[in-house]
Design an enzyme around this catalytic site. Structure first.
Site, mmCIF file in Angstrom:
data_model
loop_
_atom_site.group_PDB
_atom_site.id
_atom_site.type_symbol
_atom_site.label_atom_id
_atom_site.label_comp_id
_atom_site.label_asym_id
_atom_site.label_seq_id
_atom_site.Cartn_x
_atom_site.Cartn_y
_atom_site.Cartn_z
ATOM 1 N N TYR A 129 0.840 -1.220 0.000
ATOM 2 C CA TYR A 129 0.000 0.000 0.000
ATOM 3 C C TYR A 129 0.870 1.263 0.000
ATOM 4 O O TYR A 129 0.618 2.207 -0.755
ATOM 5 C CB TYR A 129 -0.903 -0.057 1.238
ATOM 6 C CG TYR A 129 -1.890 1.067 1.382
ATOM 7 C CD1 TYR A 129 -3.079 1.085 0.651
ATOM 8 C CD2 TYR A 129 -1.647 2.124 2.268
ATOM 9 C CE1 TYR A 129 -3.992 2.112 0.807
ATOM 10 C CE2 TYR A 129 -2.560 3.156 2.430
ATOM 11 C CZ TYR A 129 -3.733 3.142 1.695
ATOM 12 O OH TYR A 129 -4.638 4.171 1.847
ATOM 13 N N VAL A 130 1.919 1.252 0.839
ATOM 14 C CA VAL A 130 2.796 2.428 0.925
ATOM 15 C C VAL A 130 3.522 2.639 -0.403
ATOM 16 O O VAL A 130 3.635 3.770 -0.899
ATOM 17 C CB VAL A 130 3.793 2.277 2.098
ATOM 18 C CG1 VAL A 130 4.842 3.383 2.063
ATOM 19 C CG2 VAL A 130 3.060 2.283 3.437
ATOM 20 N N ILE A 139 -8.636 8.755 8.402
ATOM 21 C CA ILE A 139 -9.974 9.294 8.143
ATOM 22 C C ILE A 139 -10.996 8.230 8.558
ATOM 23 O O ILE A 139 -10.802 7.049 8.268
ATOM 24 C CB ILE A 139 -10.146 9.605 6.629
ATOM 25 C CG1 ILE A 139 -8.977 10.469 6.104
ATOM 26 C CG2 ILE A 139 -11.492 10.249 6.345
ATOM 27 C CD1 ILE A 139 -8.830 11.843 6.703
HETATM 28 P P1 NAP Z 1 -13.221 2.564 1.249
HETATM 29 O O1 NAP Z 1 -14.314 3.029 2.159
HETATM 30 O O2 NAP Z 1 -12.706 1.185 1.365
HETATM 31 O O3 NAP Z 1 -13.696 2.842 -0.256
HETATM 32 C C1 NAP Z 1 -12.900 2.445 -1.334
HETATM 33 C C2 NAP Z 1 -13.623 2.775 -2.618
HETATM 34 O O4 NAP Z 1 -12.820 2.310 -3.716
HETATM 35 C C3 NAP Z 1 -14.967 2.095 -2.741
HETATM 36 O O5 NAP Z 1 -15.864 2.955 -3.398
HETATM 37 C C4 NAP Z 1 -14.679 0.868 -3.604
HETATM 38 O O6 NAP Z 1 -15.857 0.479 -4.267
HETATM 39 C C5 NAP Z 1 -13.630 1.471 -4.536
HETATM 40 N N1 NAP Z 1 -12.770 0.466 -5.175
HETATM 41 C C6 NAP Z 1 -11.971 -0.444 -4.583
HETATM 42 N N2 NAP Z 1 -11.364 -1.186 -5.506
HETATM 43 C C7 NAP Z 1 -11.790 -0.744 -6.714
HETATM 44 C C8 NAP Z 1 -11.541 -1.128 -8.054
HETATM 45 N N3 NAP Z 1 -10.706 -2.127 -8.355
HETATM 46 N N4 NAP Z 1 -12.147 -0.449 -9.048
HETATM 47 C C9 NAP Z 1 -12.993 0.566 -8.769
HETATM 48 N N5 NAP Z 1 -13.286 0.980 -7.524
HETATM 49 C C10 NAP Z 1 -12.685 0.318 -6.503
HETATM 50 O O7 NAP Z 1 -11.938 3.502 1.377
HETATM 51 P P2 NAP Z 1 -11.784 5.018 1.877
HETATM 52 O O8 NAP Z 1 -11.329 4.982 3.273
HETATM 53 O O9 NAP Z 1 -12.946 5.848 1.475
HETATM 54 O O10 NAP Z 1 -10.499 5.425 1.015
HETATM 55 C C11 NAP Z 1 -10.602 6.066 -0.236
HETATM 56 C C12 NAP Z 1 -9.196 6.371 -0.730
HETATM 57 O O11 NAP Z 1 -8.503 7.155 0.243
HETATM 58 C C13 NAP Z 1 -8.349 5.110 -0.946
HETATM 59 O O12 NAP Z 1 -7.526 5.287 -2.069
HETATM 60 C C14 NAP Z 1 -7.510 5.058 0.316
HETATM 61 O O13 NAP Z 1 -6.310 4.384 0.091
HETATM 62 C C15 NAP Z 1 -7.291 6.524 0.588
HETATM 63 N N6 NAP Z 1 -6.980 6.833 1.977
HETATM 64 C C16 NAP Z 1 -7.844 6.493 2.978
HETATM 65 C C17 NAP Z 1 -7.502 6.805 4.284
HETATM 66 C C18 NAP Z 1 -8.406 6.476 5.440
HETATM 67 O O14 NAP Z 1 -7.972 6.676 6.590
HETATM 68 N N7 NAP Z 1 -9.614 6.016 5.233
HETATM 69 C C19 NAP Z 1 -6.289 7.447 4.560
HETATM 70 C C20 NAP Z 1 -5.451 7.773 3.519
HETATM 71 C C21 NAP Z 1 -5.805 7.463 2.226
HETATM 72 P P3 NAP Z 1 -16.125 -1.026 -4.812
HETATM 73 O O15 NAP Z 1 -15.675 -1.952 -3.736
HETATM 74 O O16 NAP Z 1 -17.590 -1.047 -5.101
HETATM 75 O O17 NAP Z 1 -15.312 -1.144 -6.050
#
Ligand code: NAP
Length: 248
Positions: free
Chosen positions: A155-156, A188
């Protein structure tokens, strides 16, 4: 200020969490939004919410790890919404494990979705942006790309790769008024972090100078700013949205 009227955006990973908040915020500011993720039902629920709030959106199921499907879906988005001005590469997954035992399949899945997926989507968006000489590409990276994190080598590496991709594209596309920036969220509150035990959340919050985890809306506000006309002189930048937990 910061209105997005007449703009068309594609937001990947828009079915929940941060991506959903980004899509809602861009729509509230006047953009038409193509919602992209794998799960059609969840996309439809977000679409209904945006329309109920007076916005315009379409739902397009896509696995961003599938290059051929991505080409078709971007073509559909442009055909149905008329243009493409803003791409937010937000789709992401985790497959955590210590590097010594990490399965190659878990390494590949994370790199393919989080980094190659972002590159492929950017490639689809660049053509129309070059032709109209205006564009915004915003890549959702992570604080861990800047500070490292045990158990997340895949991931990193992917999230740090997104920062490199951001800077390379920023230089390549600047002469056509296309800006490319990254947003690096800290911790988040979403499904991704809900899996953490309450004690871990309390310990995390104590390490964050602003004293709390972030919200999807905190990240969405940063994205909406970078997508705006007013952010036109910012490119190749990594905007930290982390409550001060890491100061690059
Ligand atoms: P989440 O709740 O797990 O949502 C991830 C989203 O990505 C979902 O809509 C999922 O929908 C979609 N997704 C996953 N694999 C996919 C694929 N192969 N094709 C198309 N869509 C895909 O994650 P989140 O926390 O909102 O995070 C969103 C982004 O922010 C990510 O990139 C994550 O790495 C980044 N981020 C999050 C945090 C945190 O603390 N939450 C911190 C830093 C960065 P489907 O499963 O329906 O495809």
């Amino acid at each position: 200020m910061f209105r997005l009227n007449d703009r068309v955006a594609v937001v990947t990973g828009a079915s929940q969490g941060i991506g959903e908040a980004i899509a809602r915020t861009l729509a509230e500011r006047g953009a038409k939004v193509a919602l992209v993720a794998r799960n059609q039902e969840k996309l439809d629920a977000v679409l209904t919410g945006i329309e109920a709030a007076g916005g315009t959106a379409i739902a397009l199921p896509l696995d961003v790890a599938d290059t051929e499907q991505a080409k078709q879906v971007f073509h559909q988005a442009i055909e149905r919404l008329g243009r493409l001005d803003i791409l937010v590469n937000n789709a992401g997954i985790t497959r955590d494990g210590l590097a010594v035992r990490m399965k190659t399949a878990d390494w590949d899945a994370v790199l393919r979705t989080n980094l190659t997926g972002a590159y492929v989507c950017a490639q689809q968006a660049i053509g129309p942006m070059l032709r109209q000489r205006w564009g915004r590409i915003i890549n959702i990276s992570s604080v861990v790309a800047e500070m490292g994190n045990p158990g997340q080598a895949n991931y990193v590496a992917a999230k740090a790769g997104m920062i490199g991709l951001t800077k390379a594209l920023a230089v390549e596309l600047a002469s056509r008024h296309i800006t490319v920036n990254a947003v690096a969220p800290g911790f988040i509150s979403t499904a991704m972090t809900d899996a953490l035990p309450e004690k871990a959340v309390q310990e995390l919050s104590a390490r964050i100078p602003l004293g709390r985890l972030g919200t999807p809306a905190d990240v969405a506000a940063a994205v909406a700013f970078l997508a705006s006309e007013e952010a036109g002189y910012i490119t190749g930048h990594v905007l930290d949205v982390n409550g001060g937990m890491y100061m690059a």
